[in-house]
Design a protein around this motif. Structure first.
Motif, PDB file in Angstrom:
ATOM      1  N   UNK A  41      -8.287   9.593   1.942  1.00 17.95           N
ATOM      2  CA  UNK A  41      -7.786  10.950   1.894  1.00 17.95           C
ATOM      3  C   UNK A  41      -8.082  11.668   3.205  1.00 17.95           C
ATOM      4  N   UNK A  42      -7.121  12.435   3.653  1.00 13.48           N
ATOM      5  CA  UNK A  42      -7.320  13.233   4.854  1.00 13.48           C
ATOM      6  C   UNK A  42      -8.441  14.238   4.624  1.00 13.48           C
ATOM      7  N   UNK A  43      -9.145  14.564   5.693  1.00 16.22           N
ATOM      8  CA  UNK A  43     -10.245  15.517   5.579  1.00 16.22           C
ATOM      9  C   UNK A  43      -9.788  16.852   5.002  1.00 16.22           C
ATOM     10  N   UNK A  44      -8.565  17.235   5.303  1.00 15.64           N
ATOM     11  CA  UNK A  44      -8.060  18.519   4.848  1.00 15.64           C
ATOM     12  C   UNK A  44      -7.882  18.600   3.337  1.00 15.64           C
ATOM     13  N   UNK A  45      -7.797  17.450   2.670  1.00 15.11           N
ATOM     14  CA  UNK A  45      -7.584  17.449   1.228  1.00 15.11           C
ATOM     15  C   UNK A  45      -8.686  16.733   0.474  1.00 15.11           C
ATOM     16  N   UNK A  46      -9.651  16.214   1.194  1.00 17.60           N
ATOM     17  CA  UNK A  46     -10.746  15.484   0.564  1.00 17.60           C
ATOM     18  C   UNK A  46     -11.450  16.365  -0.466  1.00 17.60           C
ATOM     19  N   UNK A  95       5.830  22.088  11.519  1.00 13.69           N
ATOM     20  CA  UNK A  95       4.754  21.153  11.778  1.00 13.69           C
ATOM     21  C   UNK A  95       5.246  19.716  11.646  1.00 13.69           C
ATOM     22  N   UNK A  96       4.498  18.818  12.264  1.00 18.60           N
ATOM     23  CA  UNK A  96       4.808  17.405  12.145  1.00 18.60           C
ATOM     24  C   UNK A  96       4.360  16.879  10.789  1.00 18.60           C
ATOM     25  N   UNK A  97       4.969  15.798  10.382  1.00 13.85           N
ATOM     26  CA  UNK A  97       4.574  15.162   9.146  1.00 13.85           C
ATOM     27  C   UNK A  97       3.149  14.631   9.293  1.00 13.85           C
ATOM     28  N   UNK A  98       2.313  14.921   8.325  1.00 16.26           N
ATOM     29  CA  UNK A  98       0.923  14.530   8.412  1.00 16.26           C
ATOM     30  C   UNK A  98       0.490  13.701   7.208  1.00 16.26           C
ATOM     31  N   UNK A  99      -0.497  12.899   7.455  1.00 20.67           N
ATOM     32  CA  UNK A  99      -1.056  12.040   6.426  1.00 20.67           C
ATOM     33  C   UNK A  99      -1.840  12.859   5.418  1.00 20.67           C
ATOM     34  N   UNK A 100      -1.692  12.497   4.154  1.00 20.82           N
ATOM     35  CA  UNK A 100      -2.426  13.154   3.086  1.00 20.82           C
ATOM     36  C   UNK A 100      -3.385  12.182   2.406  1.00 20.82           C
ATOM     37  N   UNK A 106       0.863  -1.163   0.000  1.00 20.11           N
ATOM     38  CA  UNK A 106       0.000   0.000   0.000  1.00 20.11           C
ATOM     39  C   UNK A 106       0.907   1.222   0.000  1.00 20.11           C
ATOM     40  N   UNK A 107       0.460   2.283  -0.622  1.00 18.31           N
ATOM     41  CA  UNK A 107       1.282   3.471  -0.754  1.00 18.31           C
ATOM     42  C   UNK A 107       0.582   4.670  -0.131  1.00 18.31           C
ATOM     43  N   UNK A 108       1.381   5.573   0.376  1.00 17.08           N
ATOM     44  CA  UNK A 108       0.824   6.760   0.991  1.00 17.08           C
ATOM     45  C   UNK A 108       1.563   8.019   0.604  1.00 17.08           C
ATOM     46  N   UNK A 109       0.868   9.117   0.715  1.00 12.78           N
ATOM     47  CA  UNK A 109       1.462  10.442   0.578  1.00 12.78           C
ATOM     48  C   UNK A 109       1.348  11.155   1.916  1.00 12.78           C
ATOM     49  N   UNK A 110       2.439  11.752   2.347  1.00 15.07           N
ATOM     50  CA  UNK A 110       2.485  12.550   3.552  1.00 15.07           C
ATOM     51  C   UNK A 110       3.102  13.894   3.215  1.00 15.07           C
ATOM     52  N   UNK A 116      -3.534   3.177   7.961  1.00 13.09           N
ATOM     53  CA  UNK A 116      -2.861   3.717   6.785  1.00 13.09           C
ATOM     54  C   UNK A 116      -2.435   5.167   6.960  1.00 13.09           C
ATOM     55  N   UNK A 117      -2.904   5.801   8.004  1.00 13.29           N
ATOM     56  CA  UNK A 117      -2.688   7.231   8.155  1.00 13.29           C
ATOM     57  C   UNK A 117      -1.640   7.601   9.197  1.00 13.29           C
ATOM     58  N   UNK A 118      -0.787   6.670   9.583  1.00 13.25           N
ATOM     59  CA  UNK A 118       0.260   6.962  10.550  1.00 13.25           C
ATOM     60  C   UNK A 118       1.615   6.626   9.946  1.00 13.25           C
TER      61      UNK A 118
END
Length: 124
Positions: A60-65, A43-48, A33-37, A105-107
Protein backbone atom coordinates in the motif's frame (compact mmCIF):
# COMPACT_ATOMS: atom_id res chain seq x y z
CA UNK A 1 -6.71 -12.09 -22.09
CA UNK A 2 -8.48 -10.45 -19.18
CA UNK A 3 -11.25 -7.89 -18.93
CA UNK A 4 -11.51 -5.72 -15.83
CA UNK A 5 -14.59 -3.85 -14.68
CA UNK A 6 -14.52 -1.60 -11.63
CA UNK A 7 -17.55 -0.75 -9.56
CA UNK A 8 -18.43 0.66 -6.16
CA UNK A 9 -17.40 4.25 -6.63
CA UNK A 10 -19.62 7.09 -5.61
CA UNK A 11 -20.08 10.03 -3.30
CA UNK A 12 -19.14 9.61 0.34
CA UNK A 13 -18.66 12.03 3.21
CA UNK A 14 -15.22 12.71 4.59
CA UNK A 15 -14.40 10.11 7.19
CA UNK A 16 -16.65 7.58 5.53
CA UNK A 17 -15.90 4.28 3.87
CA UNK A 18 -16.27 2.79 0.45
CA UNK A 19 -15.40 -0.56 -1.07
CA UNK A 20 -14.38 -0.77 -4.68
CA UNK A 21 -14.64 -3.98 -6.65
CA UNK A 22 -12.87 -5.09 -9.78
CA UNK A 23 -14.34 -8.06 -11.56
CA UNK A 24 -12.12 -9.99 -13.92
CA UNK A 25 -13.40 -12.13 -16.75
CA UNK A 26 -12.19 -15.57 -17.66
CA UNK A 27 -10.15 -17.96 -15.61
CA UNK A 28 -6.77 -16.27 -15.91
CA UNK A 29 -7.28 -13.96 -12.94
CA UNK A 30 -4.97 -15.92 -10.67
CA UNK A 31 -2.05 -15.51 -13.09
CA UNK A 32 -1.71 -11.81 -12.36
CA UNK A 33 -0.69 -9.63 -9.53
CA UNK A 34 -3.30 -6.92 -9.30
CA UNK A 35 -3.06 -3.25 -8.52
CA UNK A 36 -5.19 -0.24 -7.78
CA UNK A 37 -4.21 3.16 -9.12
CA UNK A 38 -5.92 6.50 -8.99
CA UNK A 39 -5.84 9.70 -10.97
CA UNK A 40 -7.10 13.01 -9.69
CA UNK A 41 -7.74 16.03 -11.92
CA UNK A 42 -4.48 17.67 -12.93
CA UNK A 43 -2.36 14.91 -11.46
CA UNK A 44 -0.57 11.88 -12.80
CA UNK A 45 -1.89 8.42 -12.19
CA UNK A 46 -0.48 7.17 -8.92
CA UNK A 47 -0.08 3.84 -7.23
CA UNK A 48 -2.50 2.99 -4.45
CA UNK A 49 -2.12 -0.69 -3.63
CA UNK A 50 -1.11 -4.03 -5.07
CA UNK A 51 -1.61 -7.66 -4.24
CA UNK A 52 0.33 -10.74 -5.27
CA UNK A 53 -1.07 -13.54 -7.39
CA UNK A 54 -1.97 -15.61 -4.36
CA UNK A 55 -3.05 -12.70 -2.22
CA UNK A 56 -0.41 -13.54 0.33
CA UNK A 57 1.44 -10.26 -0.03
CA UNK A 58 -0.02 -6.79 -0.22
CA UNK A 59 1.51 -3.38 -0.71
CA UNK A 60 0.00 0.00 0.00
CA UNK A 61 1.16 3.50 -0.79
CA UNK A 62 2.18 5.55 2.22
CA UNK A 63 -0.65 7.96 1.50
CA UNK A 64 -3.27 5.26 2.09
CA UNK A 65 -1.49 2.95 4.49
CA UNK A 66 -3.68 1.95 7.45
CA UNK A 67 -6.74 3.39 5.70
CA UNK A 68 -7.06 1.34 2.51
CA UNK A 69 -6.83 -2.42 2.20
CA UNK A 70 -6.50 -4.44 -0.98
CA UNK A 71 -7.73 -8.02 -1.14
CA UNK A 72 -8.76 -10.59 -3.72
CA UNK A 73 -11.25 -13.40 -3.97
CA UNK A 74 -10.14 -16.01 -6.47
CA UNK A 75 -13.45 -17.84 -6.35
CA UNK A 76 -15.22 -14.72 -7.60
CA UNK A 77 -12.35 -13.45 -9.78
CA UNK A 78 -12.54 -10.15 -7.98
CA UNK A 79 -10.10 -7.76 -6.36
CA UNK A 80 -11.29 -5.27 -3.77
CA UNK A 81 -10.13 -2.01 -2.32
CA UNK A 82 -11.62 -1.23 1.06
CA UNK A 83 -11.28 2.48 1.70
CA UNK A 84 -11.80 3.83 5.20
CA UNK A 85 -11.40 7.29 6.68
CA UNK A 86 -11.69 8.94 3.30
CA UNK A 87 -10.35 12.47 3.09
CA UNK A 88 -10.53 15.32 0.64
CA UNK A 89 -7.21 14.13 -0.81
CA UNK A 90 -8.71 10.84 -1.98
CA UNK A 91 -11.19 11.89 -4.72
CA UNK A 92 -10.08 10.50 -8.05
CA UNK A 93 -10.90 7.99 -10.70
CA UNK A 94 -9.77 4.64 -9.37
CA UNK A 95 -8.50 2.00 -11.76
CA UNK A 96 -7.70 -1.62 -11.24
CA UNK A 97 -5.05 -3.25 -13.35
CA UNK A 98 -3.38 -6.57 -14.00
CA UNK A 99 0.39 -6.75 -13.85
CA UNK A 100 1.93 -8.33 -16.94
CA UNK A 101 5.55 -7.20 -16.75
CA UNK A 102 8.27 -7.88 -14.28
CA UNK A 103 9.55 -5.26 -11.95
CA UNK A 104 8.08 -3.01 -9.33
CA UNK A 105 4.44 -3.29 -8.36
CA UNK A 106 4.00 0.44 -7.93
CA UNK A 107 4.59 1.69 -11.48
CA UNK A 108 1.99 1.87 -14.21
CA UNK A 109 4.26 0.59 -16.97
CA UNK A 110 4.26 -2.90 -15.51
CA UNK A 111 0.49 -3.25 -15.85
CA UNK A 112 -0.97 -4.23 -19.19
CA UNK A 113 -4.70 -4.55 -18.54
CA UNK A 114 -6.80 -1.76 -17.13
CA UNK A 115 -10.40 -1.28 -16.20
CA UNK A 116 -12.47 1.72 -17.20
CA UNK A 117 -12.21 3.32 -13.79
CA UNK A 118 -14.74 4.25 -11.14
CA UNK A 119 -15.19 7.72 -9.70
CA UNK A 120 -14.75 8.38 -6.01
CA UNK A 121 -15.96 11.72 -4.69
CA UNK A 122 -15.62 12.94 -1.11
CA UNK A 123 -17.84 15.60 0.38
CA UNK A 124 -17.42 17.53 3.61
Amino acid sequence: QVQLVESGGGLVQAGGSLRLSCAASGNTFSRYSMGWFRQAPGKEREFVAAISTTGGNTYHADSVKDRFTISRDHAQNTVYLQMNSLTREDPAIYYCAAKVSGGSLDVTWNYGYWGQGTQVTVSS
